[in-house]
Motif scaffolding. Structure first.
Motif, PDB file in Angstrom:
ATOM      1  N   PRO A  41       0.887  -1.204  -0.162  1.00  0.00           N
ATOM      2  CA  PRO A  41      -0.126  -0.065  -0.094  1.00  0.00           C
ATOM      3  C   PRO A  41       0.845   1.199   0.043  1.00  0.00           C
ATOM      4  CG  PRO A  41      -0.132  -1.197   2.039  1.00  0.00           C
ATOM      5  CD  PRO A  41       0.743  -2.081   1.169  1.00  0.00           C
ATOM      6  N   LYS A  42       2.320   0.879   0.082  1.00  0.00           N
ATOM      7  CA  LYS A  42       3.089   2.376   0.563  1.00  0.00           C
ATOM      8  C   LYS A  42       3.982   2.791  -0.764  1.00  0.00           C
ATOM      9  CE  LYS A  42       3.287   1.412   5.359  1.00  0.00           C
ATOM     10  NZ  LYS A  42       4.228   0.844   6.382  1.00  0.00           N
ATOM     11  N   GLY A  43       3.843   1.894  -1.828  1.00  0.00           N
ATOM     12  CA  GLY A  43       4.668   2.418  -2.877  1.00  0.00           C
ATOM     13  C   GLY A  43       4.600   1.328  -4.156  1.00  0.00           C
ATOM     14  N   ALA A  44       5.487   1.571  -5.098  1.00  0.00           N
ATOM     15  CA  ALA A  44       5.318   0.671  -6.533  1.00  0.00           C
ATOM     16  C   ALA A  44       6.517  -0.180  -6.498  1.00  0.00           C
ATOM     17  CB  ALA A  44       5.413   1.717  -7.439  1.00  0.00           C
ATOM     18  N   VAL A  45       7.066  -0.428  -5.522  1.00  0.00           N
ATOM     19  CA  VAL A  45       8.200  -1.575  -5.229  1.00  0.00           C
ATOM     20  C   VAL A  45       7.721  -2.735  -4.158  1.00  0.00           C
ATOM     21  CG1 VAL A  45      10.134   0.046  -6.087  1.00  0.00           C
ATOM     22  CG2 VAL A  45       9.605  -0.345  -3.543  1.00  0.00           C
ATOM     23  N   TRP A  46       8.419  -3.719  -4.259  1.00  0.00           N
ATOM     24  CA  TRP A  46       7.796  -4.897  -3.309  1.00  0.00           C
ATOM     25  C   TRP A  46       8.229  -4.483  -2.081  1.00  0.00           C
ATOM     26  CZ3 TRP A  46      10.364  -8.041   0.270  1.00  0.00           C
ATOM     27  CH2 TRP A  46       9.230  -9.042   0.716  1.00  0.00           C
ATOM     28  N   GLY A  47       7.508  -4.691  -0.951  1.00  0.00           N
ATOM     29  CA  GLY A  47       7.629  -4.384   0.470  1.00  0.00           C
ATOM     30  C   GLY A  47       6.642  -4.151   0.893  1.00  0.00           C
ATOM     31  N   ASP A  48       6.514  -4.427   2.448  1.00  0.00           N
ATOM     32  CA  ASP A  48       5.440  -3.782   3.273  1.00  0.00           C
ATOM     33  C   ASP A  48       3.923  -4.735   2.943  1.00  0.00           C
ATOM     34  OD1 ASP A  48       6.414  -2.114   5.302  1.00  0.00           O
ATOM     35  OD2 ASP A  48       7.028  -0.867   3.449  1.00  0.00           O
ATOM     36  N   ILE A  49       4.054  -5.951   2.677  1.00  0.00           N
ATOM     37  CA  ILE A  49       3.226  -6.753   1.723  1.00  0.00           C
ATOM     38  C   ILE A  49       1.756  -6.896   2.693  1.00  0.00           C
ATOM     39  CG2 ILE A  49       2.630  -8.812   0.672  1.00  0.00           C
ATOM     40  CD1 ILE A  49       4.333  -6.998  -1.017  1.00  0.00           C
ATOM     41  N   VAL A  50       0.622  -6.634   2.419  1.00  0.00           N
ATOM     42  CA  VAL A  50      -0.643  -6.920   2.944  1.00  0.00           C
ATOM     43  C   VAL A  50      -1.499  -7.730   1.848  1.00  0.00           C
ATOM     44  CG1 VAL A  50      -0.503  -4.989   4.408  1.00  0.00           C
ATOM     45  CG2 VAL A  50      -1.406  -4.767   2.098  1.00  0.00           C
ATOM     46  N   TRP A  51      -2.493  -8.206   2.141  1.00  0.00           N
ATOM     47  CA  TRP A  51      -3.712  -8.742   1.161  1.00  0.00           C
ATOM     48  C   TRP A  51      -4.549  -7.641   0.552  1.00  0.00           C
ATOM     49  CZ3 TRP A  51      -5.814 -14.299   1.322  1.00  0.00           C
ATOM     50  CH2 TRP A  51      -4.538 -15.108   1.417  1.00  0.00           C
ATOM     51  N   VAL A  70      -3.900  -6.965   6.872  1.00  0.00           N
ATOM     52  CA  VAL A  70      -2.780  -6.241   7.115  1.00  0.00           C
ATOM     53  C   VAL A  70      -1.592  -6.821   8.012  1.00  0.00           C
ATOM     54  CG1 VAL A  70      -3.960  -4.288   6.398  1.00  0.00           C
ATOM     55  CG2 VAL A  70      -3.630  -4.895   8.919  1.00  0.00           C
ATOM     56  N   ALA A  71      -0.592  -6.400   8.040  1.00  0.00           N
ATOM     57  CA  ALA A  71       0.766  -7.037   9.070  1.00  0.00           C
ATOM     58  C   ALA A  71       0.400  -6.441  10.408  1.00  0.00           C
ATOM     59  CB  ALA A  71       2.038  -6.771   8.373  1.00  0.00           C
ATOM     60  N   ASP A  72      -0.434  -6.972  10.993  1.00  0.00           N
ATOM     61  CA  ASP A  72      -0.601  -6.376  12.656  1.00  0.00           C
ATOM     62  C   ASP A  72      -0.497  -7.199  13.560  1.00  0.00           C
ATOM     63  OD1 ASP A  72      -2.888  -8.082  11.825  1.00  0.00           O
ATOM     64  OD2 ASP A  72      -4.463  -6.570  12.434  1.00  0.00           O
ATOM     65  N   GLN A  73       0.039  -8.366  13.489  1.00  0.00           N
ATOM     66  CA  GLN A  73       0.427  -9.412  14.082  1.00  0.00           C
ATOM     67  C   GLN A  73       1.853  -9.867  14.447  1.00  0.00           C
ATOM     68  OE1 GLN A  73      -2.121 -10.507  16.597  1.00  0.00           O
ATOM     69  NE2 GLN A  73      -3.628  -9.210  15.429  1.00  0.00           N
ATOM     70  N   TRP A  74       2.356 -10.364  15.373  1.00  0.00           N
ATOM     71  CA  TRP A  74       3.942 -10.560  15.311  1.00  0.00           C
ATOM     72  C   TRP A  74       4.233 -11.472  14.312  1.00  0.00           C
ATOM     73  CZ3 TRP A  74       5.793 -15.447  15.872  1.00  0.00           C
ATOM     74  CH2 TRP A  74       4.814 -16.423  16.678  1.00  0.00           C
ATOM     75  N   TYR A  75       3.193 -12.468  14.193  1.00  0.00           N
ATOM     76  CA  TYR A  75       3.499 -13.608  13.133  1.00  0.00           C
ATOM     77  C   TYR A  75       3.420 -13.317  11.725  1.00  0.00           C
ATOM     78  CZ  TYR A  75      -1.481 -13.975  13.688  1.00  0.00           C
ATOM     79  OH  TYR A  75      -2.824 -13.831  13.899  1.00  0.00           O
ATOM     80  N   ASP A  76       3.015 -11.948  11.335  1.00  0.00           N
ATOM     81  CA  ASP A  76       3.097 -11.655   9.877  1.00  0.00           C
ATOM     82  C   ASP A  76       3.509  -9.985   9.848  1.00  0.00           C
ATOM     83  OD1 ASP A  76       0.690 -10.165  10.770  1.00  0.00           O
ATOM     84  OD2 ASP A  76      -0.649 -11.475   9.748  1.00  0.00           O
ATOM     85  N   LYS A  77       4.203  -9.557  10.813  1.00  0.00           N
ATOM     86  CA  LYS A  77       4.498  -8.316  11.008  1.00  0.00           C
ATOM     87  C   LYS A  77       5.379  -7.774   9.721  1.00  0.00           C
ATOM     88  CE  LYS A  77       5.384  -5.091  14.479  1.00  0.00           C
ATOM     89  NZ  LYS A  77       4.876  -3.839  13.645  1.00  0.00           N
ATOM     90  N   ASP A 123     -14.709  -8.589   5.781  1.00  0.00           N
ATOM     91  CA  ASP A 123     -13.893  -8.707   7.040  1.00  0.00           C
ATOM     92  C   ASP A 123     -13.386 -10.116   7.456  1.00  0.00           C
ATOM     93  OD1 ASP A 123     -14.117  -5.932   7.770  1.00  0.00           O
ATOM     94  OD2 ASP A 123     -16.317  -6.405   8.296  1.00  0.00           O
ATOM     95  N   TRP A 124     -11.965 -10.129   7.850  1.00  0.00           N
ATOM     96  CA  TRP A 124     -11.397 -11.229   8.035  1.00  0.00           C
ATOM     97  C   TRP A 124     -10.818 -11.430   9.587  1.00  0.00           C
ATOM     98  CZ3 TRP A 124     -10.917 -15.593   4.503  1.00  0.00           C
ATOM     99  CH2 TRP A 124     -11.427 -15.278   3.376  1.00  0.00           C
ATOM    100  N   ILE A 125     -10.865 -12.600  10.174  1.00  0.00           N
ATOM    101  CA  ILE A 125     -10.133 -12.907  11.348  1.00  0.00           C
ATOM    102  C   ILE A 125      -9.120 -13.752  11.174  1.00  0.00           C
ATOM    103  CG2 ILE A 125     -10.968 -14.039  13.627  1.00  0.00           C
ATOM    104  CD1 ILE A 125     -13.684 -13.170  13.383  1.00  0.00           C
ATOM    105  N   LYS A 126      -8.176 -13.190  11.862  1.00  0.00           N
ATOM    106  CA  LYS A 126      -6.934 -14.291  12.048  1.00  0.00           C
ATOM    107  C   LYS A 126      -7.019 -15.105  13.548  1.00  0.00           C
ATOM    108  CE  LYS A 126      -4.212 -10.853   9.852  1.00  0.00           C
ATOM    109  NZ  LYS A 126      -2.766  -9.903  10.074  1.00  0.00           N
ATOM    110  N   TYR A 127      -7.060 -16.548  13.264  1.00  0.00           N
ATOM    111  CA  TYR A 127      -7.187 -17.448  14.020  1.00  0.00           C
ATOM    112  C   TYR A 127      -6.282 -16.765  15.579  1.00  0.00           C
ATOM    113  CZ  TYR A 127      -6.746 -22.003  16.559  1.00  0.00           C
ATOM    114  OH  TYR A 127      -6.405 -22.898  17.380  1.00  0.00           O
ATOM    115  N   PRO A 128      -6.816 -16.908  16.666  1.00  0.00           N
ATOM    116  CA  PRO A 128      -6.185 -16.258  17.789  1.00  0.00           C
ATOM    117  C   PRO A 128      -4.897 -17.108  18.157  1.00  0.00           C
ATOM    118  CG  PRO A 128      -8.321 -16.418  18.319  1.00  0.00           C
ATOM    119  CD  PRO A 128      -8.228 -16.980  16.950  1.00  0.00           C
ATOM    120  N   ALA A 129      -4.844 -18.491  17.845  1.00  0.00           N
ATOM    121  CA  ALA A 129      -3.863 -19.114  18.277  1.00  0.00           C
ATOM    122  C   ALA A 129      -2.793 -19.244  17.093  1.00  0.00           C
ATOM    123  CB  ALA A 129      -4.167 -20.513  18.813  1.00  0.00           C
ATOM    124  N   ASN A 130      -2.658 -18.563  16.140  1.00  0.00           N
ATOM    125  CA  ASN A 130      -1.783 -18.536  15.175  1.00  0.00           C
ATOM    126  C   ASN A 130      -0.526 -18.510  15.598  1.00  0.00           C
ATOM    127  OD1 ASN A 130      -3.241 -18.903  12.582  1.00  0.00           O
ATOM    128  ND2 ASN A 130      -3.456 -16.659  12.432  1.00  0.00           N
TER     129      ASN A 130
END
Ligand code: FRU
Length: 539
Positions: A41-51, A70-77, A123-130
């Protein structure tokens, strides 16, 4: 930067701006096709990847929805990376994806729709025990990614495969689960090929050896063959192999070891990577999505503010005539964009000639063309050069007895720019013909900071078949499907003159011996409606 805006495509899927890469979790759910994709979401090059997320009724017209994850958990930061959807028999949707953790370890995570009654699945929920899976012992922390769609085993478990490598051997690890929360590693690997390096975006699916119908990923039976596809991180191409899946021993065996995964057949001989199929239960077909990157400079991508498109989704099925390759073909829905057409019947294209086709503007086209080499010329010449390789050849301007001939697309009036899509036939000392199909970008642009490679490969042509090609042209992309989709080639090109109303179409024949008979139908293509979702578009 409006100076570069002509490179934007008119009917290929693109976000409004910024970087996109792999297709993720494609599926059909409650009347909508869902498409997720790797997005910065931040630019035209690869990085900060979200869905990113978009929905469509026909896979051609799209509505952009809010980011799905989006990258909001330690396991997909460090990134919400590639994943796949599985639709359970009761209609539930399960999403598995790779997270790059705060320490850049690749783990697998589970997500599911917050409201399954919402057809748009906003809306998507990430499984709490990921995370649900960590790299197993012996596997590198950065070599464990891109879970597949799950398929059912005879025991009623769900099975997935995940790409990895051991030293330089590409491998597909296997896991079984009942609930997508706890997984059990299946010893050994589904498949492995030495010297192919890291396997990204593994895909594994059944095809029918009878008909053109697609199969659900879990299907079993004697009319089934299996396909393994891998994206080779080392050479950035998608390779597939046809073979047999032995469920009991959890092994895939290719039909032909010379055409094994990673060394044999490719989905596409141009730019096409990190692809993924899904079973479209509404139309009974298997559909392939592939990421088509840029071949200009990163500097140019930043200047234009976006990078990458997705290929027009392709149906995939076994080629029953050869039994040795898949057929890929643009989904029928793309034909709804066809506007006015021009037809040309039995044009004679003499050796050394270029024939303009008066169709008006030619920046958005769907072309179906057939070619036949004059029989007398073919018989007269006892033998031509024996081998031909698109990538090392002199391209559209190097003359041989029976090629090159074909089309010049995205050309300007003076042929200062053109992209050629052509056939090249050689005749061996045994009298056998061998045909290649190539897409030559060497003259595609006057710009200097763009790739000008010649892509292509051998294409099987059976007895009594004419040479044929379908070509989708859309400003900066040329997708070619030779012989009904046996060999496909996608090019990204950056014309500076052959743009909008100045783009033209030509036939050419640079063979020295072959008189070519050409028939074609050319449609002008409408632009697709690809824009942000407005609440009143819910139905
Ligand atoms: C393939 C890939 C995947 C990874 C994702 C990250 O292009 O490298 O292996 O999950 O992209 O964006």
């Amino acid at each position: 930067n409006s100076m570069l805006s002509w490179q934007r495509t008119a009917y290929h899927f693109q976000p409004e701006k910024n970087w996109m890469n792999d297709p993720n979790g494609p599926m059909y759910y409650k009347g909508w096709y869902h498409f997720f994709y790797q997005y910065n979401p931040k630019g035209a090059v690869w990085g900060d990847i979200v869905w990113g997320h978009a929905v469509s009724k026909d896979m051609i017209h799209w509505l952009h929805l809010p980011l799905a994850m989006v990258a909001d958990q330690w396991y997909d930061k460090n990134g919400v990376w590639t994943g796949s959807a599985t639709i359970l028999p009761d209609g539930q949707v399960v999403m598995l994806y790779t997270g790059s953790t705060n320490e850049s370890v690749q783990v697998q995570n589970l997500a599911y729709p917050a409201d399954p009654s919402d057809p748009l699945l906003v809306d998507w929920i990430k499984y709490p025990a990921n995370p649900v899976l960590f790299p197993p012992p012996g596997i590198g922390a950065k070599d464990f990614r891109d879970p597949t769609t799950a398929w059912l085993t005879s025991e009623g478990k769900w099975r997935i495969t995940i790409g990895s490598k051991l030293n330089k051997t590409g491998i597909a690890l296997v896991y079984d689960t009942y609930d997508f929360k706890t997984f059990e590693r299946v010893e050994g690997v589904l498949h492995a090929v030495p010297s192919t390096g890291m396997w990204e975006c593994v895909d594994f699916f059944p095809v029918s050896n009878r008909g053109e119908n697609g199969f659900d990923t879990s299907i079993k039976g004697k009319n089934v063959k299996h396909v393994v596809k891998v994206s080779l991180d080392d050479d950035r191409h998608d390779y597939y192999a046809l073979g047999t899946y032995d469920e009991k021993n959890v092994k895939f065996t290719p039909d032909d070891f010379k055409n094994d995964v990673g060394i044999g057949l490719r989905y596409d001989y141009g730019i096409f990577y990190a692809s993924k199929t899904f079973y479209d239960q509404s139309k009974g077909r298997r559909v392939l999505w592939g990421w088509i990157g840029e071949s200009d400079s990163e500097y140019a991508d930043v200047a234009k503010g976006w990078a990458s498109v997705q290929g027009i989704p392709r149906t995939v099925a076994l080629d029953r005539k050869t039994g040795r390759n898949l057929l890929q073909w643009p989904v029928a829905e793309v034909e709804s964009l066809r506007l006015r057409s021009d037809e040309f019947q039995n044009l004679t294209v003499n050796p050394g000639s270029v024939v303009p086709l008066e169709i008006g503007t030619a920046a958005q086209l769907d072309i179906e063309a057939e070619f036949e080499i004059d029989k007398e010329a073919l018989e007269k010449t006892s033998q031509s050069n024996m081998e031909y390789e698109c990538s090392s050849s002199g391209g559209a301007t190097e003359r041989g007895a029976f090629g090159p001939f074909g089309l010049l697309v995205l050309a300007d009036d003076h042929l200062s720019e053109y992209t050629s899509a052509y056939f090249y036939v050689v005749k061996g000392s045994d009298g056998q013909l061998k045909t290649s199909f190539c897409s030559d970008q060497s003259r595609s642009s006057l710009a200097t900071d763009v790739s000008k490679k010649n892509f292509g490969s051998f294409v099987p042509v059976l007895k009594d078949e004419k040479l044929s090609v379908r070509i989708l042209v859309d400003h900066s992309i040329v997708e070619s499907f030779a012989q009904g989709g046996r060999t496909c080639v996608t090019s990204r090109v950056y014309p500076t003159r052959a743009i909008y109303g100045a783009a033209r179409l030509f036939l050419f024949n640079n063979a020295t011996e072959a008189i070519v008979n050409a028939s074609l139908k050319v449609w002008q293509m409408n632009s697709a409606f690809i824009h942000p979702f407005q609440p009143d578009q819910r139905n």
